[in-house]
Design an enzyme around this catalytic site. Structure first.
Site, PDB file in Angstrom:
ATOM      1  NE  ARG A  76      -3.836   0.073   2.359  1.00  0.00           N
ATOM      2  CZ  ARG A  76      -4.670   0.053   3.190  1.00  0.00           C
ATOM      3  NH1 ARG A  76      -4.656   0.572   4.386  1.00  0.00           N
ATOM      4  NH2 ARG A  76      -5.353  -1.295   3.242  1.00  0.00           N
ATOM      5  CG  HIS A  80      -1.493   5.105  -0.400  1.00  0.00           C
ATOM      6  ND1 HIS A  80      -2.062   5.809   0.590  1.00  0.00           N
ATOM      7  CD2 HIS A  80      -2.265   4.258  -0.886  1.00  0.00           C
ATOM      8  CE1 HIS A  80      -3.388   5.140   0.724  1.00  0.00           C
ATOM      9  NE2 HIS A  80      -3.562   4.141  -0.432  1.00  0.00           N
ATOM     10  CG  ASP A  88       8.223  11.350  -5.460  1.00  0.00           C
ATOM     11  OD1 ASP A  88       7.641  10.739  -4.696  1.00  0.00           O
ATOM     12  OD2 ASP A  88       7.934  12.310  -5.710  1.00  0.00           O
ATOM     13  CG  ASN A 108      -0.943   8.896   2.720  1.00  0.00           C
ATOM     14  OD1 ASN A 108      -1.276   7.771   2.059  1.00  0.00           O
ATOM     15  ND2 ASN A 108      -0.571   9.904   1.970  1.00  0.00           N
ATOM     16  CG  HIS A 207      -8.210  -3.775  -1.908  1.00  0.00           C
ATOM     17  ND1 HIS A 207      -8.973  -2.706  -2.162  1.00  0.00           N
ATOM     18  CD2 HIS A 207      -7.126  -2.965  -1.914  1.00  0.00           C
ATOM     19  CE1 HIS A 207      -8.655  -1.548  -2.200  1.00  0.00           C
ATOM     20  NE2 HIS A 207      -7.273  -1.516  -1.620  1.00  0.00           N
TER      21      HIS A 207
END
Length: 336
Positions: A76, A80, A88, A108, A207
């Site tokens: 995850r 994200h 990055d 987050n 998931h």
């Protein structure tokens, strides 16, 4: 990308006819490097840090033996990270008195975990080859190992990403797909990262492992299109975990059938109306799911096809890099 470069050169007769062949080649490659963040290679660390993959795998194996939740956490985190400014390492940056990172953004906060594992892997890499391996590459490799170690497919990870010198709290709140997004919104967010609806459905299969907080699935179990369950047993359990009000941080498995195994059971759940998140169920139940419904059915029937498409999509997502370049952080939490 190459077609775009060709058009640029063809529009400039001077570049096409006047430049020496060697200079034209250099010019061509320079454009690729500047405008295409996907310019990554499989052998990027072959000379500078040849043990990078072994180190990451070893640390992931050790971390997961202590806590199996590390697998979905690192997967995850990579996802994200890539959806904000490209892959990055921006998601790893801590807030300071003068800098606001992405960790406290809505998608987050209380959702991204595993930063201690990243710190440990980075420490090993810095001991082996100081200042060489970026945190962004670390995340890409760790995500691959996370999947492999819970029974999922292998894929080669192109490397050479740089760590950003910035983060975007705003983009973290707008660009990352949300649990209650509708199908068209989801497709738009993926297309913005040059990822197709096929990539989206395949990547959603992540998931099959991991958990979700009550705040992420409350609308799903109390909304108009409720979670379907035989005799209402599963729905009753979910409502016990997540009441209409309160217990926001209670969690449950995203895939109730095989929650710790990376397989295609997630898609069978969708076909039974048992996707935990609204955004999951939208892939199969939305009246606009002209492309997605068929893919859900195919993946539910053919795990090898799902594995192949998931691996390909992970590479494409990992190729979404920050066009502004960056550095190789010594500590993933702070810029050099």
């Amino acid at each position: 990308m190459y077609g775009w470069v060709q058009k640029m050169i063809s529009k400039t007769k001077m570049a096409r006819y006047s430049l020496p062949p060697k200079f034209t080649l250099v010019f061509f490659l320079a454009i690729i490097c500047i405008t295409d963040g996907k310019y990554l290679t499989l052998d990027y660390y072959s000379k500078t840090c040849p043990k990078v993959s072994d180190i990451v795998h070893s640390e992931m194996e050790s971390a997961m033996s202590s806590d199996p939740r590390v697998a979905p956490q690192l997967l995850r985190m990579h996802f994200h990270d890539c959806f904000v400014q490209g892959c990055d390492g921006s998601v790893l940056l801590d807030d300071t008195a003068t800098f606001k990172g992405e960790k406290t953004a809505g998608p987050n906060m209380k959702s991204i975990h595993g930063f201690g594992v990243v710190d440990k892997i980075k420490s090993r890499l810095e001991s082996e080859c100081p200042g060489v391996v970026s945190c962004a590459d670390l995340l890409a490799l760790a995500a691959k190992d996370a999947v492999i170690l819970v029974g999922g497919p292998y894929w080669d990870v192109p490397l050479g990403r740089k760590d950003s010198r910035s983060a975007s709290f705003e983009k973290a709140n707008t660009d990352i797909p949300l649990p209650n997004d509708g199908l068209m919104t989801l497709i738009a967010k993926f297309l913005a990262k040059e990822l197709t609806p096929t990539d989206m459905v395949a990547l959603s299969g992540s998931h099959t492992i991991g958990v979700a907080r009550c705040t992420s699935f409350r609308d799903r179990i109390y909304g108009d299109y409720q979670y379907t369950s035989k005799d209402g047993v599963e729905l009753a359990k979910l409502k016990e975990i997540c009441p209409v009000k309160g217990n926001d941080d209670n969690i449950t498995n995203l895939d109730y059938t095989t929650p710790t195994l990376f397989d295609n059971a997630y898609y069978g759940n969708l076909m039974r109306g048992q996707g935990l998140l609204n955004s999951d169920q939208e892939l199969y139940s939305s009246i606009l799911g002209f492309q997605t419904v068929g893919l859900v059915k195919k993946y539910a029937e053919d795990s090898l096809l799902f594995f192949k498409h998931f691996s390909d999509a992970m590479v494409r997502m990992g190729n979404v890099t920050n066009p502004h370049g960056g550095e190789v952080r010594k500590n993933c939490r702070i810029m050099n």
